[in-house]
Each structure stands twice: as C-alpha cells, then as structure tokens.
Design an enzyme around this catalytic site. Structure first.
Site, PDB file in Angstrom:
ATOM      1  CE  LYS A  94       6.443  11.679   1.617  1.00 46.50           C
ATOM      2  NZ  LYS A  94       7.615  10.770   1.485  1.00 46.50           N
ATOM      3  NE  ARG A  95       1.744   2.593   4.490  1.00 44.62           N
ATOM      4  CZ  ARG A  95       2.645   2.407   3.539  1.00 44.62           C
ATOM      5  NH1 ARG A  95       3.135   3.450   2.908  1.00 44.62           N
ATOM      6  NH2 ARG A  95       3.061   1.207   3.219  1.00 44.62           N
TER       7      ARG A  95
END
Length: 279
Positions: A94-95
C-alpha cells in the site's frame, strides 16, 4: 524484447491454474511464534499446502517489517518460495507518496520475484505515474486502493461529493483513466483496483466504472464476504477478479481443502454471473 503485459500474464495464470484464489500470507505472531524465521517457515508450509489451489500469493509487508532486517529477508524468501511454486506474487505494501518517492518504491518492489504491488492513490496522478511507468516497463501490475474491506472505510471512502457520487467512485474513475493506456489484448489493465468483498452492493457499479481493471478483492471468509456475492466483479472475464483469503485458509485445519472449496465457489460465481465482457 518488451515484457509481456501484466494483464496477459494474469489471464494466462488464471486459465492455467483454473483459480482466482489469492493466498493471503500475513502471519500473526500471536499464532505464529518464532519471529521472522517462524513467519517464513509458516508461510512456506502454507504455500506448499494450499498453493496448488491458488493463482497468487499476497504477502502482507507489515507482518514481516515488524521484525526489521530479518523480516525483510524472510519476506524475500517467502516471495521466492511463492514464485517457485508457480504463483503470482503480490506485495501488499500500500505504498504511495510524491513522485520521487513513488519512483523509489516502484524500484524497490516491481522486480522479480514480485509480480504486483498494492498502492495508495490518494496523492493523485503524479504520484501514481512512476508506479505505472515501472509496472508497464517490466510487465508488472498494480492494485490501487478504491473501496477497502475494513469497517471504517465508509467514514471517508463513502463520503458524498458536492457534484454527486461518492469519494470512492471518483477514485475508481481516476484509476480507469490512469490505467487505460496499459490495457492489453486480454482486455485487462496493468493498473487494477482493491475492492472489498464486504461491500458486494457496490461491485456492479464499480465494475461499470472500471471495465478493464482486474479487481483484487479482500474480505472473504474471516471478514464476512461471501463468494456467491462476487459475480458482478468478474465483468465476464475469468481473470477480472482475484479474491484474497488469509485466515480462513492459512489457519484452517486443512488449508488445501479450504482453498479448493473457495476456488470452486469462485468459479461458480464467475460462471453464474458471466455476462457481456465489460468495456
């Protein structure tokens, strides 16, 4: 020679494996003792047990990052084990950040043995662009958060917009727009979307907004999502949706059987919900 596009790779993997099941690997130290090495060994056993019924493995980075350097090494070894087992490897990280940082994240994750990465698109198109550039260049994929499965998601993601519609619908439109150039002959984009199984009433509308996005669907099993509600998510394509299950498989008494049962239920949902191909 250019890399095979992610959509084509995904479609081929789903056809070969006859599965849309993603094995979620997020070892909880309360149930998996032994630190980083214990987590690695547990995940390898889960891959060996349930992997043959799955098409991909989704590795939750946080469950390894908690162990520091040893955790990163364990993550790399688990990812390699999943790839060696013939599974697509999704890094659930979830960057998302400003463009220069996004580019660094893309360089870190969008390389073998990782096939796809989850990203947070909330910073907008300039922050997403480096991920898309790296993914398309390397035949990798992305899954952008659109409508997540957690109970608190509604607090922001379901907010109504002044011009009409909901916040997550606006994100879905942007994901479709950003992903359009990477749609390949499979009809799938390299930029997919994360949509929770816990909001089945939103699947048809989101599929209409994102006709070419492969959907990564968490929330089946322990969070209450049901395979039989997911038909609209596929959009007439077997590879149109991947369904991630973690606790209901990895902590099952018989992980292979749990994965096989989910595989059968999802294929039935796809076939029963199959209509005209979206888009």
């Amino acid at each position: 020679m250019s890399a095979t596009p992610f959509g084509a790779r995904l479609a081929a993997a789903v056809e070969t494996r006859a599965s849309q099941v993603v094995l979620g690997l997020d070892p909880d130290p309360r149930r998996v003792p032994g630190g980083a090495e214990g987590a690695r060994a547990f995940c390898r056993r889960a891959i060996a047990a349930a992997g043959p019924a799955c098409v991909a493995a989704k590795i939750q980075l946080a469950t390894f990052e908690r162990f520091g350097t040893a955790g990163w090494e364990a993550f790399e070894r688990v990812a390699t084990a999943a790839a060696d087992a013939g599974l697509l490897v999704i890094a659930d990280a979830k960057r998302g950040d400003v463009d220069v940082t996004s580019r660094a994240y893309a360089e870190a994750f969008l390389r073998p043995p990782i096939d796809a990465l989850t990203i947070n698109p909330s910073l907008g198109g300039d922050a997403v662009a480096p991920f898309i550039e790296a993914a398309t260049a390397g035949g990798r994929g992305l899954f952008a958060l659109v409508r997540t499965s957690n109970p608190g998601a509604a607090e922001l993601q379901d907010l109504p917009l002044a011009g009409g519609g909901l916040w997550h619908e606006a994100v879905a439109r942007k994901v479709a727009e950003w992903g359009a150039p990477s749609v390949d002959a499979s009809g799938l984009s390299a930029l997919g979307a994360v949509v929770g199984a816990t909001v089945p009433e939103r699947l048809a509308a989101l599929r209409e907004l994102m006709p070419h996005q492969p959907l990564l669907i968490p929330g089946v099993g322990a969070q209450g999502g049901r395979p039989e509600d997911l038909g609209p998510a596929f959009g007439g394509r077997a590879a149109g949706a991947l369904v991630s299950a973690s606790r209901s498989i990895i902590f099952a008494e018989r992980p292979r059987r749990a994965a096989e049962e989910l595989r059968a239920a999802l294929w039935t949902a796809f076939e029963e919900g199959e209509g005209p191909v979206a888009g």
